[in-house]
Enzyme design. Sequence first.
Site, PDB file in Angstrom:
ATOM      1  N   SER A 100       0.840  -1.188   0.000  1.00  0.00           N
ATOM      2  CA  SER A 100       0.000   0.000   0.000  1.00  0.00           C
ATOM      3  C   SER A 100       0.878   1.242   0.000  1.00  0.00           C
ATOM      4  O   SER A 100       2.036   1.212   0.421  1.00  0.00           O
ATOM      5  CB  SER A 100      -0.910   0.001   1.229  1.00  0.00           C
ATOM      6  N   HIS A 105       1.431  15.026  -5.280  1.00  0.00           N
ATOM      7  CA  HIS A 105       2.166  15.829  -6.262  1.00  0.00           C
ATOM      8  C   HIS A 105       1.506  17.204  -6.338  1.00  0.00           C
ATOM      9  O   HIS A 105       0.278  17.309  -6.286  1.00  0.00           O
ATOM     10  CB  HIS A 105       2.147  15.179  -7.656  1.00  0.00           C
ATOM     11  N   CYS A 128      -4.870  -2.025   1.142  1.00  0.00           N
ATOM     12  CA  CYS A 128      -5.437  -3.366   1.033  1.00  0.00           C
ATOM     13  C   CYS A 128      -6.053  -3.736   2.373  1.00  0.00           C
ATOM     14  O   CYS A 128      -5.750  -3.153   3.398  1.00  0.00           O
ATOM     15  CB  CYS A 128      -4.363  -4.380   0.658  1.00  0.00           C
TER      16      CYS A 128
END
Length: 255
Positions: A100, A105, A128
């Site tokens: 995971s 950004h 997950c």
Amino acid sequence: MGEKLKLYGFNNLTKSLSFNIYDVCYAKTPREQQDYIAYIDEQYNSERLTTILTTLTDMIGATVLNIAKQDYEPQGASVTLLIAERPVPGDTQVAHLDKSHVTVHTYPEYHPETSLATFRVDIDVATCGEITPLSTLDYLIGSFDSDIITMDYRVRGFTRDLNGQKLFMDHAVTSIQDYIDPATMRRYDAVDINVYSANLFHTKMMLKEIDLQNYLFKTDVYELPPMKRLEIMNNIRREMIEIFSGSNIYERGMT
């Protein structure tokens, strides 16, 4: 999450949240536009973004395994966290969410013709098992000045119950909006596009009210004549509408 499901082995469902915000600002001269980009770059550098993501990781009950961060020239920053499910004290099982991750950004930019600068942030959370990142939405919205927000949530794969029956969803989701504070939702116009059969949920939001002073960089609203204020307000609202709709609605050069 409520009562836990009894599963055969691990919960292998993958839950992905994509969270994007846009902040619009008016900077009237090329120098002010550059100063705005520099200001945003400093306010949301990789160090601060790392703090935001590590707090998010703690909120979903996970542990940071690795951090990669980078600031860019002329502007922008990126941070990636590899995360794992936090082991339960005394549990001998090894944490199994080591695939995971959380990433962010930033994309500051400006338009010289309209004097509008836009700051965009993209955050992606992939987990997950039982962990779902939807509980972090209020925190993410509060961490940024958000004029437009777009969110995608998808659950993929399947797990099995003790009888071997496939489970493609382990929690009920009707709308992403249900996971956001109602007081926040009242400030935005919101639209859902959901594909329930594919466990795919999309919500986009646009701020309803504009206080012009909040959009002026190094300029006081009372320094501007009324017609100029109206022009700036129109340009800001048109910029927001086009980002919200995802299409070029207005002719360039209109005031």
